[in-house]
Enzyme design. Structure first.
Site, PDB file in Angstrom:
ATOM      1  N   GLU A 183      30.843 -15.905   8.829  1.00  0.00           N
ATOM      2  CA  GLU A 183      29.639 -16.018   9.658  1.00  0.00           C
ATOM      3  C   GLU A 183      29.694 -15.079  10.859  1.00  0.00           C
ATOM      4  OE1 GLU A 183      26.843 -17.286   8.951  1.00  0.00           O
ATOM      5  OE2 GLU A 183      27.458 -18.330   7.136  1.00  0.00           O
ATOM      6  N   TYR A 235      23.188 -20.696  16.197  1.00  0.00           N
ATOM      7  CA  TYR A 235      22.992 -20.378  14.791  1.00  0.00           C
ATOM      8  C   TYR A 235      24.315 -20.460  14.028  1.00  0.00           C
ATOM      9  CZ  TYR A 235      22.923 -17.650  10.603  1.00  0.00           C
ATOM     10  OH  TYR A 235      23.112 -17.267   9.309  1.00  0.00           O
ATOM     11  N   ASP A 250      18.395 -18.121  11.995  1.00  0.00           N
ATOM     12  CA  ASP A 250      18.591 -16.728  12.415  1.00  0.00           C
ATOM     13  C   ASP A 250      17.294 -15.975  12.125  1.00  0.00           C
ATOM     14  OD1 ASP A 250      18.527 -16.384   9.697  1.00  0.00           O
ATOM     15  OD2 ASP A 250      20.334 -15.158   9.583  1.00  0.00           O
ATOM     16  N   CYS A 260       8.279 -15.716  -5.256  1.00  0.00           N
ATOM     17  CA  CYS A 260       8.722 -16.715  -4.276  1.00  0.00           C
ATOM     18  C   CYS A 260       8.498 -18.134  -4.787  1.00  0.00           C
ATOM     19  CB  CYS A 260       7.978 -16.522  -2.958  1.00  0.00           C
ATOM     20  SG  CYS A 260       8.538 -17.713  -1.712  1.00  0.00           S
ATOM     21  N   CYS A 272       2.935 -21.817   0.971  1.00  0.00           N
ATOM     22  CA  CYS A 272       3.081 -20.901   2.115  1.00  0.00           C
ATOM     23  C   CYS A 272       1.770 -20.710   2.880  1.00  0.00           C
ATOM     24  CB  CYS A 272       3.601 -19.552   1.616  1.00  0.00           C
ATOM     25  SG  CYS A 272       3.875 -18.370   2.949  1.00  0.00           S
TER      26      CYS A 272
HETATM   27  N1  ADE Z   1      23.951 -14.534   6.556  1.00  0.00           N
HETATM   28  C1  ADE Z   1      24.528 -15.335   7.444  1.00  0.00           C
HETATM   29  N2  ADE Z   1      25.241 -16.291   6.834  1.00  0.00           N
HETATM   30  C2  ADE Z   1      25.122 -16.086   5.520  1.00  0.00           C
HETATM   31  C3  ADE Z   1      25.634 -16.715   4.358  1.00  0.00           C
HETATM   32  N3  ADE Z   1      26.430 -17.763   4.468  1.00  0.00           N
HETATM   33  N4  ADE Z   1      25.291 -16.207   3.169  1.00  0.00           N
HETATM   34  C4  ADE Z   1      24.491 -15.136   3.090  1.00  0.00           C
HETATM   35  N5  ADE Z   1      23.983 -14.490   4.129  1.00  0.00           N
HETATM   36  C5  ADE Z   1      24.296 -14.956   5.330  1.00  0.00           C
END
Ligand code: ADE
Length: 311
Positions: A36, A115, A133, A188, A194
């Site tokens: 992350e 986040y 995010d 989608c 949506c």
């Molecule tokens: N971006 C941030 N965390 C992520 C994750 N676990 N998998 C894919 N994209 C990401």
């Protein structure tokens, strides 16, 4: 009802198309934390090799905590935003009692914001925190047809039966289908739900945040050689790294040998590389031979500059 339908549609889609990413094969909170942090500001494809090398070198928090900072930075070279690597090590040094297992103490780790704390606590520990995010923000804004109240919407939509899977499903949709420009609405799983699509407002949502204007800068780098060695200076941009020196009093620069561009956040640099001779060099500069050059943390900029000269 609608929320249940949305959850079901997204999870069914995710289970069908999810990318097989290395950090999706583990529940080890340490490994998920590393992924992350690397994924902040860096794309998935760029992160994968770094993630694998980093975990091979530092398989757990104890290994990371006692490694020399130079080695940690060298493993990070090329990913950029080096404060992330320093914060990782700082945080690892607080983990004697094991990896923190609740949202608040994860949030307290150096380099971890809301986040990232939500992502780690949901993916590694199954805790009910919605990670928002840029990608997720776009998905939620379009789905609800509004820029307002993104976090509360994300919280209420969270699939509490598996929050880690849910968060990654939303991220996956944002990264592969609900793209910033030209979203692939025909593919989608949430198209029928949506708000933006219903009103044809996909391109308006979410509203763009004003980005700082890019600044264009030109800098000179000197290649000073003496008896097979090259002079380097401690990097002013990235502590712990070495760089080519910029012009100084006793240096006589020659013509431009090569030039290249390099962007750091909103600063767009053009670097001109010149050969130079110098009667003496400032005290902080050091001479390195070719072999040593491959062993020290060399900045990406120096790497690019020296690369320009070899080819
Ligand atoms: N971006 C941030 N965390 C992520 C994750 N676990 N998998 C894919 N994209 C990401």
């Amino acid at each position: 009802m609608r929320q249940t339908d949305i959850r079901r549609a997204l999870i069914r889609w995710y289970e069908r198309v999810r990318r097989d990413l290395p950090w999706r094969r583990t529940r080890d909170p340490y490994a998920i934390w590393i992924s992350e942090i690397m994924l902040q500001q860096t794309r998935v494809a760029a992160v994968i090799p770094y993630y694998e090398n980093f975990l091979a070198a530092f398989p757990d928090a104890a290994a990371l905590a006692c490694a020399p900072e130079e080695q940690v930075l060298a493993m990070w070279a090329g990913l950029g935003y080096y404060s992330r690597a320093r914060n990782l090590q700082k945080a690892a040094r607080t983990m004697d009692g094991g990896f923190p297992a609740n949202y608040e103490s994860i949030r307290d780790l150096a380099g971890v914001g809301e986040y990232t704390a939500a992502a780690i606590s949901s993916i590694a520990f199954g805790l009910p925190h919605a990670a928002v995010d840029g990608n997720v923000r776009r998905v939620i804004a379009r789905l609800t047809g509004s820029d307002a109240g993104i976090q509360p919407h994300a919280d209420s939509l969270l699939d509490r039966s598996d929050p880690g899977r849910w968060n990654q499903a939303v991220m996956e949709l944002g990264a592969t289908v609900c793209l910033p420009r030209d979203p692939l609405c025909d593919h989608c799983p949430l198209a029928g739900f949506c708000g933006a699509r219903r009103e044809g407002r996909q391109s308006e949502l979410p509203a763009k945040r004003a980005k700082p204007e890019p600044v264009h800068l030109t800098r000179t780098l000197l290649v000073i050689r003496r008896r097979g060695r090259v002079a380097l200076t401690p990097s002013a941009l990235v502590r712990g790294f070495w760089d080519l020196p910029e012009p100084f009093d006793t240096a006589a620069p020659g013509p431009v040998l090569a030039s290249f561009r390099h962007t750091i956040t909103h600063r767009r640099y053009t670097f001109e590389v010149r050969r130079a001779v110098a009667k003496s060099i400032p005290k902080n500069l050091r001479w390195f031979d070719g072999e040593t050059l491959s062993e020290i943390p060399l900045s990406t900029i120096a790497r690019k500059a020296l690369g320009c000269l070899v080819v």
